[in-house]
Scaffold this active site. Sequence first.
Site, PDB file in Angstrom:
ATOM      1  N   LYS A  49      40.155  99.604  52.905  1.00 50.82           N
ATOM      2  CA  LYS A  49      41.431 100.378  53.040  1.00 50.82           C
ATOM      3  C   LYS A  49      41.666 101.352  52.233  1.00 50.82           C
ATOM      4  O   LYS A  49      42.930 102.774  52.587  1.00 50.82           O
ATOM      5  CB  LYS A  49      42.257  99.804  51.906  1.00 50.82           C
ATOM      6  CG  LYS A  49      42.649  97.942  51.653  1.00 50.82           C
ATOM      7  CD  LYS A  49      42.767  97.012  50.825  1.00 50.82           C
ATOM      8  CE  LYS A  49      42.789  95.280  51.252  1.00 50.82           C
ATOM      9  NZ  LYS A  49      42.698  95.373  49.638  1.00 50.82           N
ATOM     10  N   GLN A  93      42.619  94.720  43.333  1.00 49.41           N
ATOM     11  CA  GLN A  93      41.535  93.888  44.603  1.00 49.41           C
ATOM     12  C   GLN A  93      41.441  92.839  43.960  1.00 49.41           C
ATOM     13  O   GLN A  93      40.915  92.660  42.804  1.00 49.41           O
ATOM     14  CB  GLN A  93      40.686  94.572  45.080  1.00 49.41           C
ATOM     15  CG  GLN A  93      39.667  94.171  46.145  1.00 49.41           C
ATOM     16  CD  GLN A  93      40.892  93.749  47.693  1.00 49.41           C
ATOM     17  OE1 GLN A  93      41.347  94.914  47.694  1.00 49.41           O
ATOM     18  NE2 GLN A  93      40.192  92.450  48.023  1.00 49.41           N
ATOM     19  N   ASP A 116      51.077  95.279  46.230  1.00 51.99           N
ATOM     20  CA  ASP A 116      51.314  93.899  47.198  1.00 51.99           C
ATOM     21  C   ASP A 116      52.662  93.043  47.058  1.00 51.99           C
ATOM     22  O   ASP A 116      52.997  92.293  47.366  1.00 51.99           O
ATOM     23  CB  ASP A 116      49.778  92.890  46.721  1.00 51.99           C
ATOM     24  CG  ASP A 116      48.978  93.868  46.970  1.00 51.99           C
ATOM     25  OD1 ASP A 116      48.676  93.285  48.029  1.00 51.99           O
ATOM     26  OD2 ASP A 116      47.734  93.293  46.281  1.00 51.99           O
TER      27      ASP A 116
HETATM   28  N1  GUN Z   1      42.412  90.233  48.067  1.00 49.81           N
HETATM   29  C1  GUN Z   1      42.647  89.631  49.824  1.00 49.81           C
HETATM   30  N2  GUN Z   1      44.244  89.829  49.773  1.00 49.81           N
HETATM   31  C2  GUN Z   1      45.192  90.356  49.284  1.00 49.81           C
HETATM   32  C3  GUN Z   1      45.502  91.281  49.045  1.00 49.81           C
HETATM   33  O1  GUN Z   1      46.730  91.192  50.199  1.00 49.81           O
HETATM   34  N3  GUN Z   1      45.777  91.501  48.038  1.00 49.81           N
HETATM   35  C4  GUN Z   1      45.149  92.415  46.817  1.00 49.81           C
HETATM   36  N4  GUN Z   1      45.561  93.007  45.603  1.00 49.81           N
HETATM   37  N5  GUN Z   1      43.766  91.307  46.881  1.00 49.81           N
HETATM   38  C5  GUN Z   1      43.448  90.292  47.997  1.00 49.81           C
END
Ligand code: GUN
Length: 282
Positions: A49, A93, A116
């Site tokens: 990311k 995360q 998110d």
């Molecule tokens: N862990 C797996 N997929 C995601 C996501 O889309 N966002 C976040 N914050 N954590 C994740």
Amino acid sequence: MGVILDGKKLADNIIEELRTASLKLTKKPKLAVIIVGDNPASQIYVRNKQKTAQYIGFDSLVISLENNVSEDSILEHIYILNEDKDINAILLQLPINEKFNKKRIIEAIEPIKDVDGFTSYNFGRLALGYEPFSYPCTPKGIIRLLEEYNISLEGKKAIVIGRSNIVGKPMALMLQQKNATVICANSYTKNLKELSYMADIVISAVGKPKFIDSSFIKENAVIIDVGINRVNDKLTGDVDFESVKDKASFITPVPKGVGPMTIAMLMENTLNLYNIQSRLIL
Ligand code: GUN
């Protein structure tokens, strides 16, 4: 053999477009990622990311905390990010260690910086069919991928296997919003095979390698594999690709299917929040 839904290619195109758009901005959008603990998969995702954000020309900040950090200290970081005018987007995360009150931590994120779409404000708006500040990245990426290949949802029967807040639940809501008829299945679902066999579109987010084989799908079904399972150091989806590939009309590969789309949508959401916030301070 069905058509491969090339998530990597579409994600790369979206990232290039975001890069072009970002280069025109005077101030850089900034994404903050909080990671708690040392889950190796999460560490890889966060690095990806960050790398992608930098490639596009966004600023990024990663806050790495140990598992022995206090919950109040995590909240404190979030409060500071909420107040920081340079931060446009905040991502916690997931997963985080069970000992933390995940709900409390997510809810601490300002909805307008919730990249998110996981806060109750944004998720509630999604459920009501109102525009949230952000749509959850994985379901948003799946919808975008289906649109790219002109796969219509209206009137289609879709089954979503898995009901997580990250994927399954928002996915089902977004499919309904597009006028699909949605079956929401979970690990307690009886007759999963029969239900799945009825579906025009099968979306699997269960985390069981090769769980879905050809006996689950009807001829010409569209298969979306959200599974990322590590088997002998190799990424494997929930779907037994070899078993279903000739029966499916369209199918996502693992890797290079849904995963890259999630990251692209995270970047799009970051720019979107930046734009919303810029309008507010004008
Ligand atoms: N862990 C797996 N997929 C995601 C996501 O889309 N966002 C976040 N914050 N954590 C994740």
